[in-house]
Design an enzyme around this catalytic site. Sequence first.
Site, PDB file in Angstrom:
ATOM      1  N   HIS A   1       8.270 -26.557  -1.038  1.00 28.59           N
ATOM      2  CA  HIS A   1       7.618 -27.668  -1.732  1.00 28.59           C
ATOM      3  C   HIS A   1       6.464 -27.190  -2.603  1.00 28.59           C
ATOM      4  O   HIS A   1       5.649 -27.992  -3.048  1.00 28.59           O
ATOM      5  CB  HIS A   1       7.139 -28.701  -0.699  1.00 28.59           C
ATOM      6  CG  HIS A   1       8.283 -29.262   0.094  1.00 28.59           C
ATOM      7  ND1 HIS A   1       8.826 -30.505  -0.152  1.00 28.59           N
ATOM      8  CD2 HIS A   1       9.014 -28.732   1.096  1.00 28.59           C
ATOM      9  CE1 HIS A   1       9.832 -30.713   0.680  1.00 28.59           C
ATOM     10  NE2 HIS A   1       9.964 -29.642   1.454  1.00 28.59           N
TER      11      HIS A   1
ATOM     12  N   GLU B   1       0.822  -1.217   0.000  1.00 25.08           N
ATOM     13  CA  GLU B   1       0.000   0.000   0.000  1.00 25.08           C
ATOM     14  C   GLU B   1       0.851   1.259   0.000  1.00 25.08           C
ATOM     15  O   GLU B   1       0.425   2.305  -0.461  1.00 25.08           O
ATOM     16  CB  GLU B   1      -0.928   0.007   1.230  1.00 25.08           C
ATOM     17  CG  GLU B   1      -2.351  -0.353   0.856  1.00 25.08           C
ATOM     18  CD  GLU B   1      -3.346  -0.261   2.006  1.00 25.08           C
ATOM     19  OE1 GLU B   1      -4.379  -0.913   1.891  1.00 25.08           O
ATOM     20  OE2 GLU B   1      -3.107   0.444   3.004  1.00 25.08           O
TER      21      GLU B   1
ATOM     22  N   LYS C   1     -14.144   0.283  -3.876  1.00 25.94           N
ATOM     23  CA  LYS C   1     -15.234   0.679  -2.980  1.00 25.94           C
ATOM     24  C   LYS C   1     -16.291   1.449  -3.760  1.00 25.94           C
ATOM     25  O   LYS C   1     -17.493   1.217  -3.593  1.00 25.94           O
ATOM     26  CB  LYS C   1     -14.704   1.579  -1.851  1.00 25.94           C
ATOM     27  CG  LYS C   1     -13.819   0.875  -0.863  1.00 25.94           C
ATOM     28  CD  LYS C   1     -13.444   1.816   0.267  1.00 25.94           C
ATOM     29  CE  LYS C   1     -12.279   1.275   1.058  1.00 25.94           C
ATOM     30  NZ  LYS C   1     -11.670   2.236   1.956  1.00 25.94           N
TER      31      LYS C   1
END
Length: 447
Positions: A309, A288, A423
């Site tokens: 792995h 951010e 948003k």
Amino acid sequence: MKQMTLDLTKATCFVAPDAMKALEPQVMAAMNALEAGTCAGNDFLGWLHLPTGLTTELLADIKACAQTLREHCEAIVVAGIGGSYLGARAVLEALGDSFSWLKADNNPRILFAGNNIGEDYLSELIDYLHGKRFGVINISKSGTTTETAITFRLLKRLCEEERGKEMARKVIVAITDAKKGAARTTADKEGYTSFIIPDNVGGRFSVLTPVGLLPIACAGFDIDALVQGARDMEKATAVDVPFDQNLCAQYAAIRNVLYQAGKKIEILVNFQPKLHYMNEWWKQLYGESEGKDGKGIFPAAVDFSTDLHSMGQWIQDGERTIFETVISVERPEHTLAVPSDDENLDGLNFLAGKRIDEVNHMAELGTQLAHVDGGVPNIRICIERLDAYNIGALIYFFEKACGVSGLVLGVNPFNQPGVEDYKRNMFALLNKPGYEAESKAIQERLQ
Ligand code: PA5
């Protein structure tokens, strides 16, 4: 207390010999601008001297509130998202027993919610809380974040129904803005205990405010030691500590040097499962802060040896645009050795008597050498142990290095304009009042 160390030798060998030195003026200019408050985003620098600025009174208030919650609750739900969630979770996971959720001890179980919009998650949480003595810490700086607000609405009602209004008032705590937002309005109206998130501290830099400290204290961990670790790191990385000795300046510099050399992805690596959420917190902090204006290192993370792995192949052999930053923990809190076995059917007797941690450290060293051989620059951060002091120091180190690194990159590390876009669309799709024009536009786009 042993100081954290930073080893850059296996990263600087990938760049020009004078590359770090060449960036010194820029890095020190960024450090000075932070200190003087003249940098981009300078209205959000409250975190910079937060550790040394924390008052005994505030710490005492946090501990007293935690004590009340611990007395009255067997479970405490921390509702928050992003910076209002990840720091507390990272510290709790790093310091806590890996299986504490299976144990009946005297500590309340800390649960996290408000960080997703999963109907199943919330339904199952409510099922779990039914019949339990639970409390809620509602954390939101803006006080309007949808994920957290929906969750809090559900939990407030449940808590009042299950525990009665009077007890709910005692066990619901708000951490939010001093004046604005729905969380503040509700806290004031209901008379909840509340703490303030300072205006000049952004979410992802807020773990050393009540946002992180209250949940950590509720879990029974030593917030004084955590803050002390951060305070010592604040001093150790102050602006007058020379470039060569300044851990934050060095980390900020090497990241930018590698980025300029085409290493666009940084992978934070741990060899301790307890650090998984520290990785998550770090991803948010750096993602951010730096990912803007078409720039920024992509912050990725892995848990080794588990992910050797799964992601090991890619890291060893994939596109050479990555570098690794390893958090190495010198010693574990427990002692356990590989047992000897008379039959030795698994052929492991060559390890008999060796500490599990020695095997882990050899996995770490072997991996480092292999990845460096494979063309992956390697930064190594070494801390003595996973305790509150060292975690506090690590948090402040990453925060300050992030601020410096973002300024060297040429962005404002303290805003996050990009997170508003989803948003806006979500509110338009849900017909939120005030979003009529956006709703119309988005519906047309979807036809
Ligand atoms: O770092 C940030 O600013 C964000 O991640 C916020 O913490 C997150 O969006 C939650 O915001 P709020 O605390 O306002 O609910």
